[in-house]
Design an enzyme around this catalytic site. Structure first.
Site, short mmCIF file in Angstrom:
data_model
loop_
_atom_site.label_atom_id
_atom_site.label_comp_id
_atom_site.label_asym_id
_atom_site.label_seq_id
_atom_site.Cartn_x
_atom_site.Cartn_y
_atom_site.Cartn_z
N CYS A 1 37.65 31.99 39.01
CA CYS A 1 38.12 32.90 37.96
C CYS A 1 36.98 33.34 37.03
CB CYS A 1 39.23 32.25 37.16
SG CYS A 1 40.52 31.57 38.19
N HIS B 1 40.16 35.90 30.81
CA HIS B 1 40.74 35.72 32.13
C HIS B 1 42.25 35.61 31.96
CE1 HIS B 1 42.01 34.15 35.88
NE2 HIS B 1 42.06 32.89 35.50
N ASN C 1 48.06 36.12 37.84
CA ASN C 1 46.68 35.61 37.70
C ASN C 1 45.91 35.93 38.99
OD1 ASN C 1 44.41 33.90 37.90
ND2 ASN C 1 45.37 32.25 36.76
#
Ligand code: UT7
Length: 337
Positions: free
Chosen positions: A122, A262, A293
């Site tokens: 990420c 993020h 996500n």
């Protein structure tokens, strides 16, 4: 021995253009709850996610990367032939080698640029952006394409309660190029390999295939996450990392226009904003509600949405931060193109 010559002097870099690709198929919470004995209400309350997007068979990592890149090149007013380097941040290009970046570069019609993949989960996109900025500043590249892309639906177990409702698919891209003024601040980055088990691929390829002594599982290795431990790390330690990125760029929270963390969990975003004491005037990315996500893709996807919806405007200062498996993290301030 003759001395090496190196005539480059440090210049400035900035993001010239941003683009994205969101898969066609929208998957509401109602489609994922049954397999994990959950509910739309629980998912929304614990993560802020209302829906996510899953890629179809034709929406490959390469296809999504190229689509996002074309938008970013268009926005930047740059031809693919002007690219000197293509960096693709991803953990879901399922071919060990070759990397997807050279194939993306070729499909775009670029002129044989340096091209490689980057694995920092990420945090991958923000790592790529830091490398791109340093290349442009030092003169080893003039224009760099940085893509964050994932097809996490391929490596997520739909029956795993801790991950099935979170992870999703998509791609975001930026073009970085030279600038008269500083447009990308110093990166604050790092890792903590001692906490490698908090988010990881469940088994490696040898466990899947098997050995002469042990039979393999024969199943696609999926992701596993100790959600609560990651949640605490992200909410507190990552707020400090993000604050530090502001500080090293010579800014305070009141100088900030946009915050693009993020898109891990809406509650993490809120906890970070509180811990950093961001004023109400700072516009905060909330792409996770619609997109889930998407790991390496999440920061450029969220930034792209804010630009397209007018929440991030040309010349705004935006704080970006990526964090996740490794553990790894990277944060920097950028000027919105
Ligand atoms: O992108 C890389 C970085 N990743 C992240 O930053 C993600 C970080 N973690 C998270 O976002 C959160 O930890 C989750 C959203 C994954 C989970 O939320 P949580 O508030 O940490 O839940 P929990 O694991 O502490 O579980 C709370 C309760 C438990 O029930 P009891 O023991 O309180 O009765 C779980 O059994 O919720 C239950 N639970 C669920 N219920 C419905 C756990 N998973 C589910 C589920 N549906 N999917």
């Amino acid at each position: 021995m003759p001395a090496l010559t190196n005539t480059t002097t440090l210049g400035h870099a900035r993001i010239l253009g941003v683009g994205s690709y969101r898969p066609e198929r929208i998957v509401p919470n109602s489609e994922v709850v049954e397999a994990i004995d959950s509910s739309d209400e629980w998912i929304q309350q614990r993560s802020g996610i209302r829906q996510r997007r899953f890629a179809g068979p034709d929406e490959t990592v390469q296809m999504m990367s190229v689509a996002a890149a074309r938008q970013a090149l268009d926005h930047a007013g740059i031809e693919a032939s002007q690219l000197d380097c293509v960096i693709v941040a991803t953990v879901s290009h399922l071919l060990q080698t070759p990397a997807v970046a050279p194939m993306v570069a070729a499909e775009l019609g670029a002129d044989h640029p340096a091209a490689f993949d980057l694995s920092a989960a990420c945090a991958g996109f923000c790592h790529g952006l830091a490398l791109a900025s340093d290349q442009v500043r030092a003169g080893s590249s003039r224009h760099v394409l940085v893509i964050g892309v994932e097809r996490l639906s391929d490596i997520t177990d739909p029956t795993d309660r801790g991950t099935a409702f979170i992870f999703a698919d998509g791609a975001g891209a930026v073009v970085v190029g030279p600038s008269d003024e500083p447009g990308i601040g110093p990166v604050v980055w790092g890792s903590d390999g001692e906490r490698k088990d908090l988010i990881r691929q469940r088994e490696d390829w040898r466990d899947v295939v098997g050995t002469p002594e042990l039979p393999g599982s024969g199943r696609m290795p999926t992701l596993t996450m100790e959600g609560n431990a990651v949640f605490r790390w992200a909410s507190f330690e990552m707020a400090r990392t993000a604050s530090r990125a502001l500080e090293v760029a010579g800014l305070t929270p009141s100088d900030l226009d946009v915050f693009v963390p993020h898109q891990a969990n809406m509650r993490i975003t809120d906890a970070m904003a509180r811990a950093m004491r961001l004023p109400d005037t700072v516009r905060i990315a909330r792409d996770i509600a619609e997109q889930g996500n998407t790991s390496a893709a999440s920061v450029p996807l969220a930034l792209d949405r804010m630009i397209r919806e007018g929440q991030a405007r040309t010349g705004d200062t935006a704080l970006l931060i990526g964090f996740g498996a490794g553990l790894s993290y990277a944060a920097q301030v950028v000027v919105v193109p």
